[in-house]
Design an enzyme around this catalytic site. Structure first.
Site, PDB file in Angstrom:
ATOM      1  N   LYS A 141       0.810  -1.222   0.000  1.00  0.00           N
ATOM      2  CA  LYS A 141       0.000   0.000   0.000  1.00  0.00           C
ATOM      3  C   LYS A 141       0.846   1.275   0.000  1.00  0.00           C
ATOM      4  O   LYS A 141       0.377   2.338  -0.393  1.00  0.00           O
ATOM      5  CB  LYS A 141      -0.940   0.016   1.211  1.00  0.00           C
ATOM      6  CG  LYS A 141      -2.028  -1.043   1.195  1.00  0.00           C
ATOM      7  CD  LYS A 141      -3.252  -0.561   0.491  1.00  0.00           C
ATOM      8  CE  LYS A 141      -4.519  -1.386   0.663  1.00  0.00           C
ATOM      9  NZ  LYS A 141      -4.430  -2.781   0.977  1.00  0.00           N
TER      10      LYS A 141
ATOM     11  N   SER B 146       1.252 -10.126  -0.433  1.00  0.00           N
ATOM     12  CA  SER B 146       1.019  -8.681  -0.379  1.00  0.00           C
ATOM     13  C   SER B 146       1.299  -8.001   0.942  1.00  0.00           C
ATOM     14  O   SER B 146       1.502  -6.791   0.969  1.00  0.00           O
ATOM     15  CB  SER B 146      -0.432  -8.409  -0.788  1.00  0.00           C
ATOM     16  OG  SER B 146      -1.309  -9.239  -0.044  1.00  0.00           O
TER      17      SER B 146
HETATM   18  C1  LIG Z   1      -5.200  -3.835   0.659  1.00  0.00           C
HETATM   19  C2  LIG Z   1      -4.612  -5.185   0.620  1.00  0.00           C
HETATM   20  C3  LIG Z   1      -4.956  -6.129  -0.364  1.00  0.00           C
HETATM   21  C4  LIG Z   1      -6.011  -5.875  -1.413  1.00  0.00           C
HETATM   22  O1  LIG Z   1      -5.744  -4.762  -2.198  1.00  0.00           O
HETATM   23  P1  LIG Z   1      -6.880  -4.046  -3.047  1.00  0.00           P
HETATM   24  O2  LIG Z   1      -6.191  -2.989  -3.802  1.00  0.00           O
HETATM   25  O3  LIG Z   1      -7.893  -3.490  -2.074  1.00  0.00           O
HETATM   26  O4  LIG Z   1      -7.515  -5.085  -3.894  1.00  0.00           O
HETATM   27  C5  LIG Z   1      -4.290  -7.352  -0.382  1.00  0.00           C
HETATM   28  N1  LIG Z   1      -3.370  -7.658   0.557  1.00  0.00           N
HETATM   29  C6  LIG Z   1      -3.020  -6.792   1.526  1.00  0.00           C
HETATM   30  C7  LIG Z   1      -1.990  -7.199   2.504  1.00  0.00           C
HETATM   31  C8  LIG Z   1      -3.620  -5.524   1.601  1.00  0.00           C
HETATM   32  O5  LIG Z   1      -3.265  -4.654   2.563  1.00  0.00           O
END
Ligand SMILES: *Cc1c(COP(=O)(O)O)cnc(C)c1O
Length: 316
Positions: free
Chosen positions: A51, A303
């Site tokens: 993010k 992520s």
């Molecule tokens: C926000 C987030 C997502 C999903 O991202 P989007 O852009 O809302 O689809 C996936 N994994 C993590 C760790 C996140 O913080």
């Protein structure tokens, strides 16, 4: 003629130049115990999640006047953290609005990142109302967690980065919630490696983008507790950017169960030595469960790392 998508490869390249030096290039590692699948270790990003890319690009895209006014959000999760961190690094003021329901340790963690915290009301809706008020009355700039072109372009830099390490993946598995990550990564990869299969992966419990894509328009679904808590929440009935992009660019959307997510978190721990959060494990869950067959160069985007220690201990 198709209408052009709101975020292009040129926007993502511009974002990459803008945020260079402010985000980490995270490793891409081979997992020999998972058919040689490539794990993009984005959970090693500063603030523990991708993010930071979108938040930093959005902040750096503001005019000097806007930057001086400061940014605001209602997110207490990875986006709030990223916005607070990015704002401090760019010398901007960040305000995070939240409700009295948010636990004190989380409030403190946001304060520790230098953000101003406003605790209002008893629900996320009341926190969002405070954001709207701060925008209207104080001139703060809202940076939303996904449905914003500069945020999507910033997340797309992750796509450019993985292509720098693996030029033509057979498929990329992308955790999917509001779709900022999926839209950005898919736009980058589709442009530069058109034959790569792009798959959004999300939890079976309360996946708003999956339901919206199936319905052909943004819909609301009830939010349920899930291990993949960073994937919860709606996409907005008035979604402007990410729904259209996910619809145009994703080849498939795959749903995984809670047990499959837990198993994938254990697998990733064994493969990397690291604890990742549930949202980060959905791609590996899709492969381990047999829902997705890995190709010769399949990339799973891991992520984020922000899992509560007691949750991770329970899963192990
Ligand atoms: C926000 C987030 C997502 C999903 O991202 P989007 O852009 O809302 O689809 C996936 N994994 C993590 C760790 C996140 O913080």
């Amino acid at each position: 003629m198709n209408t052009p998508l709101p975020v292009t490869l040129a926007d993502i390249r511009a974002a990459e130049a803008r945020i260079r030096g402010r985000v980490r290039h995270t490793p891409l590692m081979v997992d020999p115990r998972l058919s040689g699948v490539l794990l993009k270790q984005e959970y090693r990003q500063e603030t523990g999640a991708f993010k930071l890319r979108g938040a930093t690009n959005a902040i750096l895209s503001l005019s000097a006047d806007e930057l001086a006014r400061g940014v605001v959000t209602a997110s207490t999760g990875n986006h709030g953290r990223a916005l607070a961190h990015g704002a401090r690094a760019c010398g901007a003021r960040a305000v995070v609005c939240l409700s009295h329901l948010v636990p004190a340790n989380k409030v403190q963690a946001i304060r520790d990142l230098g953000a101003e915290v406003r605790v209002v009301g008893q629900s996320q809706d009341e926190a969002m109302a405070e954001v709207a008020r701060a925008v209207a009355e104080e001139g703060l700039i809202e940076v939303p967690p996904f449905d914003h072109p500069a945020v999507v372009a910033g997340q797309g830099t992750l796509g450019l980065e993985l292509l720098a390490d693996c030029a033509a993946p057979s498929s990329v598995l992308i955790p999917l919630s509001g779709g900022g990550l999926a839209a950005g990564v898919a736009a980058a990869v589709r442009s530069l490696s058109p034959s790569t299969r792009l798959v959004g992966v999300t939890m079976a419990r309360g996946a708003a983008m999956a339901a919206s894509l199936a319905a052909g328009q943004p819909v609301e679904v009830p939010e349920l507790p899930t291990l993949a808590d960073s994937l919860g929440g709606g996409i907005g009935l008035g979604n402007r950017v990410t729904f259209a992009m996910c619809r145009a660019l994703l080849d498939d959307v795959v749903l995984v169960s809670e047990d499959e997510i837990a198993e994938a978190m254990r697998h990733i721990r064994a493969a990397t030595g690291d604890a990742v959060e549930g949202a980060a494990a959905v791609g590996v869950a899709a492969i381990l469960s047999g829902r997705v067959k890995p190709g010769p160069a399949t990339v799973c985007i891991l992520s984020g790392a922000n899992v509560a220690p007691e949750t991770f201990a329970r899963i192990l």
